[in-house]
Write a protein that holds these residues in place. Structure first.
Motif, mmCIF file in Angstrom:
data_model
loop_
_atom_site.group_PDB
_atom_site.id
_atom_site.type_symbol
_atom_site.label_atom_id
_atom_site.label_comp_id
_atom_site.label_asym_id
_atom_site.label_seq_id
_atom_site.Cartn_x
_atom_site.Cartn_y
_atom_site.Cartn_z
ATOM 1 N N THR A 91 -48.527 40.024 -60.667
ATOM 2 C CA THR A 91 -48.425 38.583 -60.970
ATOM 3 C C THR A 91 -47.346 38.328 -62.031
ATOM 4 O OG1 THR A 91 -50.380 38.821 -62.380
ATOM 5 C CG2 THR A 91 -50.704 37.756 -60.278
ATOM 6 N N ALA A 92 -47.216 39.272 -62.979
ATOM 7 C CA ALA A 92 -46.139 39.117 -63.968
ATOM 8 C C ALA A 92 -44.779 39.269 -63.277
ATOM 9 C CB ALA A 92 -46.293 40.148 -65.077
ATOM 10 N N PHE A 93 -44.696 40.230 -62.358
ATOM 11 C CA PHE A 93 -43.444 40.456 -61.632
ATOM 12 C C PHE A 93 -43.062 39.229 -60.803
ATOM 13 C CE2 PHE A 93 -41.433 41.581 -57.589
ATOM 14 C CZ PHE A 93 -40.285 42.202 -58.019
ATOM 15 N N ASN A 94 -44.053 38.669 -60.054
ATOM 16 C CA ASN A 94 -43.663 37.548 -59.180
ATOM 17 C C ASN A 94 -43.242 36.312 -59.984
ATOM 18 O OD1 ASN A 94 -46.110 36.227 -59.717
ATOM 19 N ND2 ASN A 94 -47.093 36.890 -57.817
ATOM 20 N N THR A 132 -44.862 38.547 -54.264
ATOM 21 C CA THR A 132 -46.079 39.352 -54.405
ATOM 22 C C THR A 132 -46.043 40.519 -53.421
ATOM 23 O OG1 THR A 132 -47.235 37.329 -54.993
ATOM 24 C CG2 THR A 132 -48.600 39.213 -54.394
ATOM 25 N N ILE A 133 -45.648 40.212 -52.188
ATOM 26 C CA ILE A 133 -45.548 41.277 -51.180
ATOM 27 C C ILE A 133 -44.480 42.282 -51.609
ATOM 28 C CG2 ILE A 133 -45.025 41.800 -48.760
ATOM 29 C CD1 ILE A 133 -45.934 38.932 -48.076
ATOM 30 N N GLY A 134 -43.326 41.772 -52.035
ATOM 31 C CA GLY A 134 -42.220 42.649 -52.456
ATOM 32 C C GLY A 134 -42.636 43.547 -53.618
ATOM 33 N N GLY A 135 -43.333 42.962 -54.599
ATOM 34 C CA GLY A 135 -43.760 43.730 -55.770
ATOM 35 C C GLY A 135 -44.681 44.863 -55.374
ATOM 36 N N ILE A 136 -45.562 44.593 -54.425
ATOM 37 C CA ILE A 136 -46.520 45.632 -54.014
ATOM 38 C C ILE A 136 -45.812 46.740 -53.241
ATOM 39 C CG2 ILE A 136 -48.452 46.041 -52.425
ATOM 40 C CD1 ILE A 136 -49.797 43.632 -53.691
ATOM 41 N N VAL A 137 -44.868 46.369 -52.403
ATOM 42 C CA VAL A 137 -44.124 47.393 -51.647
ATOM 43 C C VAL A 137 -43.344 48.288 -52.621
ATOM 44 C CG1 VAL A 137 -42.237 47.743 -49.999
ATOM 45 C CG2 VAL A 137 -43.991 46.033 -49.531
ATOM 46 N N TYR A 162 -55.886 39.308 -52.589
ATOM 47 C CA TYR A 162 -56.368 38.300 -53.531
ATOM 48 C C TYR A 162 -55.296 37.728 -54.432
ATOM 49 C CZ TYR A 162 -57.185 41.576 -57.517
ATOM 50 O OH TYR A 162 -57.066 42.458 -58.545
ATOM 51 N N THR A 163 -54.207 38.468 -54.702
ATOM 52 C CA THR A 163 -53.165 37.861 -55.539
ATOM 53 C C THR A 163 -52.342 36.840 -54.756
ATOM 54 O OG1 THR A 163 -51.846 39.840 -55.176
ATOM 55 C CG2 THR A 163 -52.824 39.621 -57.322
ATOM 56 N N ILE A 164 -52.169 37.098 -53.477
ATOM 57 C CA ILE A 164 -51.370 36.154 -52.692
ATOM 58 C C ILE A 164 -52.152 34.845 -52.484
ATOM 59 C CG2 ILE A 164 -51.953 36.580 -50.255
ATOM 60 C CD1 ILE A 164 -48.963 37.096 -49.821
ATOM 61 N N LEU A 165 -53.483 34.953 -52.488
ATOM 62 C CA LEU A 165 -54.299 33.751 -52.295
ATOM 63 C C LEU A 165 -54.373 32.920 -53.576
ATOM 64 C CD1 LEU A 165 -57.235 35.329 -50.262
ATOM 65 C CD2 LEU A 165 -55.702 33.561 -49.432
ATOM 66 N N GLY A 166 -54.806 33.555 -54.662
ATOM 67 C CA GLY A 166 -55.107 32.767 -55.864
ATOM 68 C C GLY A 166 -54.105 32.913 -56.998
ATOM 69 N N GLY A 167 -53.066 33.729 -56.840
ATOM 70 C CA GLY A 167 -52.051 33.872 -57.889
ATOM 71 C C GLY A 167 -52.628 34.390 -59.196
ATOM 72 N N LEU A 168 -52.135 33.846 -60.313
ATOM 73 C CA LEU A 168 -52.551 34.327 -61.633
ATOM 74 C C LEU A 168 -54.051 34.134 -61.851
ATOM 75 C CD1 LEU A 168 -51.761 35.483 -64.411
ATOM 76 C CD2 LEU A 168 -51.349 33.149 -65.168
ATOM 77 N N SER A 169 -54.614 33.030 -61.351
ATOM 78 C CA SER A 169 -56.058 32.802 -61.553
ATOM 79 C C SER A 169 -56.871 33.938 -60.941
ATOM 80 C CB SER A 169 -56.503 31.490 -60.927
ATOM 81 O OG SER A 169 -55.738 30.434 -61.420
ATOM 82 N N SER A 170 -56.532 34.347 -59.732
ATOM 83 C CA SER A 170 -57.222 35.466 -59.076
ATOM 84 C C SER A 170 -57.137 36.703 -59.937
ATOM 85 C CB SER A 170 -56.520 35.800 -57.756
ATOM 86 O OG SER A 170 -57.183 35.278 -56.673
#
Lengths: 545, 83
Positions: free
Chosen positions: A357-360, A389-394, A167-175
């Motif tokens: 989202t803050a990280f990306n 976003t992917i990098g932050g999660i990894v 959901y963060t990759i889809l909607g970014g900060l709004s999500s």
């Protein structure tokens, strides 16, 4: 306890909702501004609840229950003096600079106010810290799922990470913001019955006080000396370390929370964002710390026919981190257990999504766009935001395994804050309210403050400095880091050339026109809202003195 | 942009109905909740909260205060800023 189909059904409904929200919001994401700052079009009550919930990750929910069990009502100071005054300060005094400067991130504000090197230092340290915080959230959730659903740590981490990624990759900060608002309501509905049943079970407030160790029901009475309270801190350390440096350092400068206010639809909504968050924040100890109090009461004086709730560890302490999941297991029947787990899952995911989202944003705007690939198209940076976003999660997954070495995850978090946020607050205070502060003063002050915190940490670990508890060490570490940063910032600024007044308009208090609120209705005026919340906190402190 | 009140309302209606249904037909309990059908009671509370949130959305849409309707003006504001 084994979860039933109904528990999984509640979890599944929630998961489907957050992914669905991400899919719907994807249609609104056209530019990098949409992805990173929600196009600045979210109403104040939504950003306010998100501001509160971004901080209310699983770490906070489970960590505060752990603190309640370990320190008693003293833990409420993390909310009362440790949050509310700072939230009022950032809303009333600092938000005009953040929102008014049109900066997209805290490091970007530092670039506008000071210079490029101060921005880079803050961006790097923030990116590092936010990944660690995200990892702690992940660890906390995996632990709950392992205990209550019997899932392996690895499976819990992987599944939750995939949902957050989705959901963060889809909607970014709004999500992220939308999920935080859902989480706020889920926490309220998920834990209110737990506290009510637990309190009823131990015989109400009086029964609870009788079962807890002496002094556990007071917020201030034991703070005359470090030896007379379970936290090992006296009132000065509490007021200066937590109430001033750590609290203001976090709420006024941490981009994770400030980012929510930057997404607000106008200046009034941005200023009211922390103030709208502050009222529920003042009352949240009743939801998140009370379970810890109930847990320690049921451990030291179990009810007839029941075993002590918390397990005793070899070092004589208890496994405080499990206070909340164990209470859920004891009190909630099937169905409600699913709701409690969903509230925890939501807090975990929003805590993690908030950090990601803050990280990306910081990675894309303050590191990638500033130093690695300048002048590319907006679409390029939007794409980079999604990769980040992917990098932050990894990276968060890696950090989750680091967090396993601490028996109280909240202590670990305060340790991180004392390294990075405490000196940063010194620089903000100087930069926003003293126009003479220079870029060199800010950079070297920040660096020396962080190094002072590291030096203090090493001396504590070597046994050269000794404190009654890890929390006391964190509070004093924050005070030293802030003081070194503040003094060094002043001295170096005096020795270097300041920027002209013209360059600092809108960035410094004395060079920014005051915002007049007298046309807004009273309930939208930041000064009135702030005074009201402070009055509530004073009353709460007196009630639990 | 999606009005956040719609998913909040829908989620609480759905989860509330699910819990109330389960409580009404399966009567789950723990020793501490033996005297009360917690799933049923709390499921209904959540369901009515969802209804209330839905009613708020519906009312504000009728009065022209829906969040979506502010967006065209905001878009212009953002565009003007970036120019």
């Amino acid at each position: 306890m084994h979860a039933h189909w109904i528990d999984y059904a509640v979890l599944a409904v929630y998961t489907a909702f957050v992914l669905g929200i991400g899919l719907v919001l994807r249609k609104s994401v056209h530019t990098s501004d949409d992805f990173f700052v929600s196009g600045r079009r979210i109403p104040g009550w939504v950003t306010g609840l998100a501001f509160l919930s971004a901080n209310l990750g699983a770490l906070e929910v489970m960590g505060m229950a752990a603190n309640g069990a370990k320190y008693g009502v003293l833990a409420a100071h993390f909310y009362w003096i440790g949050a509310i005054p700072a939230m009022v300060f950032v809303g009333v005094f600092m938000m005009p600079f953040y929102y008014g400067s049109k900066a997209r991130s805290v490091p970007e504000y530092l670039k506008l106010r000071f210079d490029e090197k101060t921005r880079a230092l803050n961006a790097i340290s923030f990116a590092f810290m936010t990944v660690l915080a995200s990892g702690i959230n992940m660890f906390a959730m995996a632990k709950v799922f392992q205990m209550l659903l019997g899932w392996s740590m690895d499976a819990s981490i992987l599944i939750s990470a995939l949902v957050v990624l989705g959901y963060t990759i889809l909607g970014g900060l709004s999500s992220s913001i939308y999920n935080e608002v859902l989480q706020f309501f889920l926490i309220c509905f998920g834990f209110a019955p737990l506290v009510a049943i637990g309190l009823h079970d131990v015989g109400g407030w009086k029964g609870l006080v009788a079962r807890m160790p002496p002094g556990f029901s007071h917020a201030w009475a034991g703070l005359g000396a470090a030896s007379t309270n379970p936290m090992g801190v006296e009132w000065l350390g509490m007021a200066m370390g937590l109430g001033f440096v750590l609290s203001f350092g976090y709420w006024c400068t941490d981009f994770l929370v400030v980012q929510r206010a930057l997404a607000a639809e106008d200046m009034t909504a941005a200023r009211n964002t922390p103030l709208i968050a502050a009222l529920p924040k003042a009352l949240f100890p009743f939801l998140v710390i009370a379970p810890g109090l109930i847990a320690i009461a049921l451990t030291l004086h179990p009810l007839t026919g029941t075993a002590p709730l918390l397990q005793k560890l070899p070092d004589g302490t208890y496994d405080y981190n499990n206070a909340l999941p164990l209470l859920l297991e004891r009190y909630y029947p099937s169905g409600m257990l699913g709701l409690g787990l969903t509230a925890l899952l939501a807090s975990f995911m929003s805590g993690m999504a908030g950090n990601v989202t803050a990280f990306n944003t910081v990675w894309t705007y303050d590191l990638y766009q500033a130093y690695i690939r300048k002048g590319r198209s907006d679409a390029h940076y939007l794409k980079m935001g999604r990769f980040a976003t992917i990098g932050g999660i990894v990276l968060s997954i890696g950090a989750a395994y680091l967090a396993m070495h601490y028996n109280n995850i909240m202590d670990y978090m305060q340790l991180l804050f004392s390294f990075f946020n405490a000196p940063l607050f010194g620089i903000f205070l100087l930069g926003m309210f003293w126009k003479r502060t220079t870029g060199h003063g800010a950079f070297w002050g920040l660096l020396m403050g962080t190094l002072a915190a590291f030096g203090h940490y090493i001396l504590t670990q070597l046994g050269v400095l000794h404190y009654p508890s890890a929390m006391a060490a964190n509070f004093y570490q924050a005070i030293y880091a802030f003081s070194v940063c503040f003094v060094a910032g002043i001295l170096i600024s005096l020795a270097t050339r300041p920027r002209s007044d013209f360059e600092l308009e809108g960035l410094v208090y004395s060079l920014t026109p005051r915002i007049r609120d007298d046309r807004a209705p009273w309930y939208r005026r930041p000064a009135i809202l702030g005074a009201g919340v402070l009055a509530v906190v004073v009353v709460l402190n007196i009630l639990f003195w | 942009m999606l009005d956040i009140r719609i998913p909040i309302s829908a989620l609480f209606l759905g989860v509330g109905a699910l819990l109330a249904f389960y409580g009404a037909f399966f009567h789950p309990s723990t020793p501490a909740t033996a005297n009360i059908n917690l799933d049923l009671v709390w499921g209904l509370v959540m369901f009515f909260f969802g209804l209330g949130m839905g009613a708020w959305t519906w009312r504000s849409r009728r009065s022209g205060d829906a969040i979506e309707r502010r967006i065209p003006a905001d878009r212009e504001k953002t565009a003007a800023r970036s120019r």
